[in-house]
Design a protein around this motif. Structure first.
Motif, PDB file in Angstrom:
ATOM      1  N   TRP A 180      -3.064   5.284   6.938  1.00  0.00           N
ATOM      2  CA  TRP A 180      -2.602   4.470   5.800  1.00  0.00           C
ATOM      3  C   TRP A 180      -3.146   4.999   4.476  1.00  0.00           C
ATOM      4  CZ3 TRP A 180      -6.178   1.997   2.692  1.00  0.00           C
ATOM      5  CH2 TRP A 180      -7.454   1.795   3.211  1.00  0.00           C
ATOM      6  N   LYS A 181      -4.313   5.640   4.535  1.00  0.00           N
ATOM      7  CA  LYS A 181      -4.931   6.132   3.290  1.00  0.00           C
ATOM      8  C   LYS A 181      -4.069   7.188   2.605  1.00  0.00           C
ATOM      9  CE  LYS A 181      -9.510   5.029   4.989  1.00  0.00           C
ATOM     10  NZ  LYS A 181     -10.557   5.470   5.888  1.00  0.00           N
ATOM     11  N   ASN A 182      -3.186   7.834   3.385  1.00  0.00           N
ATOM     12  CA  ASN A 182      -2.293   8.852   2.815  1.00  0.00           C
ATOM     13  C   ASN A 182      -1.048   8.244   2.168  1.00  0.00           C
ATOM     14  OD1 ASN A 182      -3.945  10.941   3.893  1.00  0.00           O
ATOM     15  ND2 ASN A 182      -2.988  10.621   5.890  1.00  0.00           N
ATOM     16  N   HIS A 183      -0.870   6.934   2.263  1.00  0.00           N
ATOM     17  CA  HIS A 183       0.360   6.304   1.780  1.00  0.00           C
ATOM     18  C   HIS A 183       0.129   5.170   0.781  1.00  0.00           C
ATOM     19  CE1 HIS A 183       1.566   8.320   5.488  1.00  0.00           C
ATOM     20  NE2 HIS A 183       2.824   8.243   5.087  1.00  0.00           N
ATOM     21  N   PHE A 184      -0.886   4.348   1.035  1.00  0.00           N
ATOM     22  CA  PHE A 184      -1.103   3.147   0.217  1.00  0.00           C
ATOM     23  C   PHE A 184      -1.620   3.476  -1.180  1.00  0.00           C
ATOM     24  CE2 PHE A 184      -0.485   0.919   4.041  1.00  0.00           C
ATOM     25  CZ  PHE A 184      -0.562  -0.451   3.843  1.00  0.00           C
ATOM     26  N   SER A 185      -1.065   2.798  -2.189  1.00  0.00           N
ATOM     27  CA  SER A 185      -1.649   2.886  -3.529  1.00  0.00           C
ATOM     28  C   SER A 185      -2.808   1.888  -3.570  1.00  0.00           C
ATOM     29  CB  SER A 185      -0.616   2.505  -4.581  1.00  0.00           C
ATOM     30  OG  SER A 185      -0.297   1.123  -4.461  1.00  0.00           O
ATOM     31  N   GLU A 186      -3.615   1.989  -4.588  1.00  0.00           N
ATOM     32  CA  GLU A 186      -4.756   1.076  -4.766  1.00  0.00           C
ATOM     33  C   GLU A 186      -4.255  -0.380  -4.782  1.00  0.00           C
ATOM     34  OE1 GLU A 186      -8.460   0.371  -4.639  1.00  0.00           O
ATOM     35  OE2 GLU A 186      -7.922   2.486  -4.872  1.00  0.00           O
ATOM     36  N   ALA A 187      -3.170  -0.607  -5.527  1.00  0.00           N
ATOM     37  CA  ALA A 187      -2.628  -1.971  -5.666  1.00  0.00           C
ATOM     38  C   ALA A 187      -2.087  -2.490  -4.339  1.00  0.00           C
ATOM     39  CB  ALA A 187      -1.525  -1.982  -6.714  1.00  0.00           C
ATOM     40  N   GLN A 188      -1.413  -1.621  -3.579  1.00  0.00           N
ATOM     41  CA  GLN A 188      -0.867  -2.024  -2.267  1.00  0.00           C
ATOM     42  C   GLN A 188      -1.996  -2.378  -1.309  1.00  0.00           C
ATOM     43  OE1 GLN A 188       1.444   1.474  -1.460  1.00  0.00           O
ATOM     44  NE2 GLN A 188       3.331   0.618  -2.322  1.00  0.00           N
ATOM     45  N   SER A 189      -3.035  -1.597  -1.361  1.00  0.00           N
ATOM     46  CA  SER A 189      -4.183  -1.830  -0.485  1.00  0.00           C
ATOM     47  C   SER A 189      -4.827  -3.186  -0.800  1.00  0.00           C
ATOM     48  CB  SER A 189      -5.205  -0.703  -0.667  1.00  0.00           C
ATOM     49  OG  SER A 189      -6.175  -0.782   0.339  1.00  0.00           O
ATOM     50  N   ARG A 190      -4.982  -3.469  -2.093  1.00  0.00           N
ATOM     51  CA  ARG A 190      -5.593  -4.751  -2.505  1.00  0.00           C
ATOM     52  C   ARG A 190      -4.703  -5.935  -2.120  1.00  0.00           C
ATOM     53  NH1 ARG A 190      -7.145  -2.156  -7.351  1.00  0.00           N
ATOM     54  NH2 ARG A 190      -5.373  -3.116  -8.406  1.00  0.00           N
ATOM     55  N   MET A 191      -3.399  -5.733  -2.243  1.00  0.00           N
ATOM     56  CA  MET A 191      -2.452  -6.809  -1.900  1.00  0.00           C
ATOM     57  C   MET A 191      -2.525  -7.132  -0.402  1.00  0.00           C
ATOM     58  SD  MET A 191       1.646  -6.696  -2.533  1.00  0.00           S
ATOM     59  CE  MET A 191       2.732  -7.985  -1.994  1.00  0.00           C
ATOM     60  N   MET A 192      -2.612  -6.071   0.419  1.00  0.00           N
ATOM     61  CA  MET A 192      -2.724  -6.261   1.872  1.00  0.00           C
ATOM     62  C   MET A 192      -4.063  -6.930   2.220  1.00  0.00           C
ATOM     63  SD  MET A 192      -1.216  -5.608   4.881  1.00  0.00           S
ATOM     64  CE  MET A 192      -0.270  -4.110   5.046  1.00  0.00           C
ATOM     65  N   ASP A 193      -5.137  -6.524   1.551  1.00  0.00           N
ATOM     66  CA  ASP A 193      -6.460  -7.138   1.787  1.00  0.00           C
ATOM     67  C   ASP A 193      -6.402  -8.638   1.512  1.00  0.00           C
ATOM     68  OD1 ASP A 193      -7.288  -4.552   2.255  1.00  0.00           O
ATOM     69  OD2 ASP A 193      -8.418  -4.324   0.384  1.00  0.00           O
ATOM     70  N   ALA A 194      -5.741  -8.997   0.408  1.00  0.00           N
ATOM     71  CA  ALA A 194      -5.646 -10.417   0.027  1.00  0.00           C
ATOM     72  C   ALA A 194      -4.829 -11.200   1.056  1.00  0.00           C
ATOM     73  CB  ALA A 194      -5.009 -10.535  -1.355  1.00  0.00           C
ATOM     74  N   GLU A 195      -3.754 -10.568   1.544  1.00  0.00           N
ATOM     75  CA  GLU A 195      -2.901 -11.218   2.549  1.00  0.00           C
ATOM     76  C   GLU A 195      -3.664 -11.425   3.860  1.00  0.00           C
ATOM     77  OE1 GLU A 195       0.816 -12.968   3.566  1.00  0.00           O
ATOM     78  OE2 GLU A 195      -0.101 -12.418   1.663  1.00  0.00           O
ATOM     79  N   PHE A 196      -4.433 -10.412   4.248  1.00  0.00           N
ATOM     80  CA  PHE A 196      -5.233 -10.523   5.471  1.00  0.00           C
ATOM     81  C   PHE A 196      -6.259 -11.652   5.322  1.00  0.00           C
ATOM     82  CE2 PHE A 196      -8.672  -9.688   8.398  1.00  0.00           C
ATOM     83  CZ  PHE A 196      -7.998  -9.318   9.553  1.00  0.00           C
ATOM     84  N   GLU A 197      -6.896 -11.668   4.174  1.00  0.00           N
ATOM     85  CA  GLU A 197      -7.917 -12.683   3.867  1.00  0.00           C
ATOM     86  C   GLU A 197      -7.302 -14.079   3.988  1.00  0.00           C
ATOM     87  OE1 GLU A 197     -11.547 -13.902   3.374  1.00  0.00           O
ATOM     88  OE2 GLU A 197     -11.119 -11.754   3.451  1.00  0.00           O
ATOM     89  N   LYS A 198      -6.089 -14.235   3.448  1.00  0.00           N
ATOM     90  CA  LYS A 198      -5.415 -15.530   3.415  1.00  0.00           C
ATOM     91  C   LYS A 198      -4.932 -15.953   4.804  1.00  0.00           C
ATOM     92  CE  LYS A 198      -1.108 -16.447   1.675  1.00  0.00           C
ATOM     93  NZ  LYS A 198      -0.065 -16.094   0.689  1.00  0.00           N
ATOM     94  N   ARG A 199      -4.416 -14.991   5.587  1.00  0.00           N
ATOM     95  CA  ARG A 199      -3.744 -15.329   6.838  1.00  0.00           C
ATOM     96  C   ARG A 199      -4.625 -15.202   8.088  1.00  0.00           C
ATOM     97  NH1 ARG A 199       1.916 -14.618   6.402  1.00  0.00           N
ATOM     98  NH2 ARG A 199       1.962 -15.961   8.226  1.00  0.00           N
ATOM     99  N   LEU A 200      -5.385 -14.114   8.198  1.00  0.00           N
ATOM    100  CA  LEU A 200      -6.055 -13.826   9.484  1.00  0.00           C
ATOM    101  C   LEU A 200      -7.585 -13.883   9.445  1.00  0.00           C
ATOM    102  CD1 LEU A 200      -3.841 -10.959  10.929  1.00  0.00           C
ATOM    103  CD2 LEU A 200      -4.304 -13.116  12.063  1.00  0.00           C
ATOM    104  N   ALA A 201      -8.158 -13.764   8.255  1.00  0.00           N
ATOM    105  CA  ALA A 201      -9.633 -13.805   8.182  1.00  0.00           C
ATOM    106  C   ALA A 201     -10.102 -15.157   8.708  1.00  0.00           C
ATOM    107  CB  ALA A 201     -10.092 -13.604   6.748  1.00  0.00           C
ATOM    108  N   GLY A 202     -11.192 -15.134   9.462  1.00  0.00           N
ATOM    109  CA  GLY A 202     -11.708 -16.399   9.992  1.00  0.00           C
ATOM    110  C   GLY A 202     -11.108 -16.779  11.336  1.00  0.00           C
TER     111      GLY A 202
END
Length: 300
Positions: free
Chosen positions: A264-286
């Motif tokens: 994924w590091k070869n494809h994701f932009s910084e913004a895309q990576s942060r957006m996915m992190d936020a989505e994971f945090e919201k949906r699956l973290a915990g």
């Protein structure tokens, strides 16, 4: 042209995909997008009445999460343990037309099947019969990249305009079989069910022997230490890729691309990576599944 009837069917479907407009390649059923050519409406409707058996071996994964890899592993476990032969082919129940589903009902036990579906969209008989299911989950970033390349190479699916376009569709769930996060959360609810075993792609990559041992135990197929070792050695990504022309024919290069963790590091932009992190945090973290995915290790 391959003389294998299964491969010939697939080639015909690929050819059909080349002549079809992208906008006709997906349709929505019960809120989820499905590929028109691979699982038309008649398949999905017939599938609702598919009769599961208690001793069926069911494999579940969201697309591009290691489904074909684990199918091969499970079939080798079954073949070695029962002394039968390893049967190749595509076990997605949603790909079976009503006639094939009829034939499936006559197949001897234990049957090996698979699906990309969420539990609520599967035939109800699987829960009723307490069929054992192995669910494979992969980190969302590598899954997205693998899915993108797959869609680019498979004519039965719409070709993404670009990585950015695909990423947006993936995040909104407008991809075949719907949202990654909806899929993961639906199976997360089954994590404590004794008939469901959830493994991650990453842990299987890390220690395949241990994975083979746990899977064979879960499904009740006894194996010796030597058999476990042999299956693990024969099932590494590189060895599967090597044999993929025989096992998967014209789909080989699309199905077995890189099999890496971290592409994924070869494809994701910084913004895309942060957006996915936020989505994971919201949906699956915990959640238990969220912890199992080791997101910080594989996605940061």
């Amino acid at each position: 042209m391959s003389s294998n009837p299964e491969q010939m069917k697939i080639q015909a479907k690929m050819a059909k995909g080349q002549d079809m407009k992208d906008e006709d390649k997906l349709f929505r059923y019960k809120g989820v997008l499905y590929p028109t050519i691979m699982c038309p409406l008649e398949n999905l409707k017939a599938m609702e009445h598919l009769e599961a058996r208690h001793d069926d071996v069911m494999l579940v994964a969201y697309p591009k999460s290691g489904f074909n890899w684990m199918t091969a592993v499970v079939r080798k476990i079954m073949a070695v343990s029962t002394g039968g032969e390893v049967r190749w082919g595509h076990p997605h129940i949603e790909f079976f037309d009503p006639e094939a589903q009829q034939l499936l009902s006559q197949a001897p036990s234990p049957r090996c099947m698979g699906t990309h579906m969420r539990p609520e969209n599967m035939p109800p008989s699987f829960a009723a019969k307490k069929t054992k299911m192995l669910v494979v989950v992969r980190n969302p970033k590598d899954t997205a990249v693998s899915f993108y390349h797959f869609c680019k190479n498979i004519p039965v699916l719409p070709t993404p305009e670009s990585w950015d376009t695909f990423y947006t569709q993936y995040m909104s769930g407008d991809v075949p079989w719907g949202s990654y996060f909806d899929h993961a959360l639906a199976w997360e609810k089954c994590i404590d069910d004794p008939n469901v075993m959830i493994v991650t792609y990453e842990e299987m990559k890390e220690d395949l022997s241990k994975g083979v041992q746990q899977i064979s135990q879960f499904f009740g197929f006894p194996l010796s230490k030597e058999q476990i070792q042999t299956i693990a050695e024969d099932s590494t990504f590189s060895s599967m890729k090597e044999n993929s022309q025989v096992s998967h024919g014209i789909l080989a290069s699309s199905i077995f691309r890189k099999g890496e963790v971290g592409d994924w590091k070869n494809h994701f932009s910084e913004a895309q990576s942060r957006m996915m992190d936020a989505e994971f945090e919201k949906r699956l973290a915990g959640t238990k599944l969220g912890a199992k995915l080791k997101y910080d290790l594989y996605c940061k």
